[in-house]
Scaffold this motif. Structure first.
Motif, PDB file in Angstrom:
ATOM      1  N   THR A  38       0.953  -1.137   0.147  1.00  0.00           N
ATOM      2  CA  THR A  38       0.024   0.136  -0.120  1.00  0.00           C
ATOM      3  C   THR A  38       0.867   1.134  -0.022  1.00  0.00           C
ATOM      4  N   ILE A  39       0.695   2.200  -0.785  1.00  0.00           N
ATOM      5  CA  ILE A  39       1.616   3.259  -1.103  1.00  0.00           C
ATOM      6  C   ILE A  39       1.181   4.269   0.146  1.00  0.00           C
ATOM      7  N   THR A  40       2.331   4.854   0.501  1.00  0.00           N
ATOM      8  CA  THR A  40       2.267   5.730   1.837  1.00  0.00           C
ATOM      9  C   THR A  40       2.887   6.969   1.312  1.00  0.00           C
ATOM     10  N   GLU A  41       2.467   8.098   2.130  1.00  0.00           N
ATOM     11  CA  GLU A  41       2.889   9.462   1.870  1.00  0.00           C
ATOM     12  C   GLU A  41       4.474   9.581   1.392  1.00  0.00           C
ATOM     13  N   ASP A  43       6.033   7.991  -1.087  1.00  0.00           N
ATOM     14  CA  ASP A  43       6.544   6.996  -1.967  1.00  0.00           C
ATOM     15  C   ASP A  43       6.250   7.402  -3.612  1.00  0.00           C
ATOM     16  N   LYS A  77      -0.704   7.083  -5.919  1.00  0.00           N
ATOM     17  CA  LYS A  77      -1.347   8.074  -4.948  1.00  0.00           C
ATOM     18  C   LYS A  77      -1.319   7.441  -3.563  1.00  0.00           C
ATOM     19  N   LYS A  78      -1.174   8.126  -2.504  1.00  0.00           N
ATOM     20  CA  LYS A  78      -1.335   7.560  -1.026  1.00  0.00           C
ATOM     21  C   LYS A  78      -2.510   6.479  -0.891  1.00  0.00           C
ATOM     22  N   GLY A  79      -2.538   5.391  -0.241  1.00  0.00           N
ATOM     23  CA  GLY A  79      -3.644   4.676  -0.182  1.00  0.00           C
ATOM     24  C   GLY A  79      -3.754   3.521  -1.035  1.00  0.00           C
ATOM     25  N   ASP A  81      -3.314   0.292  -3.547  1.00  0.00           N
ATOM     26  CA  ASP A  81      -2.475  -0.757  -3.436  1.00  0.00           C
ATOM     27  C   ASP A  81      -1.787  -1.043  -4.907  1.00  0.00           C
TER      28      ASP A  81
END
Length: 102
Positions: A38-41, A43, A77-79, A81
């Motif tokens: 899961t992409i975080t802030e 990344d 984007k953040k959040g 997958d």
């Protein structure tokens, strides 16, 4: 030539074994392992490539991620997958013998 006529079933079995071996090898080469994250802030694909690409070139790894996730661009984007290609190491052995507690 008479050997082939008399033993055509043997030749057929040998040919079938070779065909199935070739199919099996090509399927193994195409099989791809993936990791889901899961992409975080903060990344970026370049940053993820640095962490996860191992010996694969960064450009090739990013193109593979875009293809795996059906992305229209390299923007993430953040959040979100993402599926990341896991690099298969030749000679990697994950076999554990029964009764061995080391």
């Amino acid at each position: 030539m008479t050997f082939i006529k008399r033993n055509s079933y043997v030749v057929l079995i040998i040919v079938l074994c070779m065909v199935f071996a070739i199919i099996g090898v090509s399927k193994y080469e195409k099989e791809q392992m993936v990791t889901k994250i899961t992409i975080t802030e903060g990344d970026t694909l370049w940053g993820l490539a640095y962490l996860h690409s191992d010996n694969m070139s960064t450009d090739k790894w990013i193109k593979e991620v875009i293809k795996l996730n059906d992305l229209s661009s390299a923007t993430i984007k953040k959040g979100e997958d993402l599926l990341l290609p896991a690099v298969r190491t030749v000679g990697e052995n994950n076999t554990q013998l029964a009764g061995v507690n080391r």
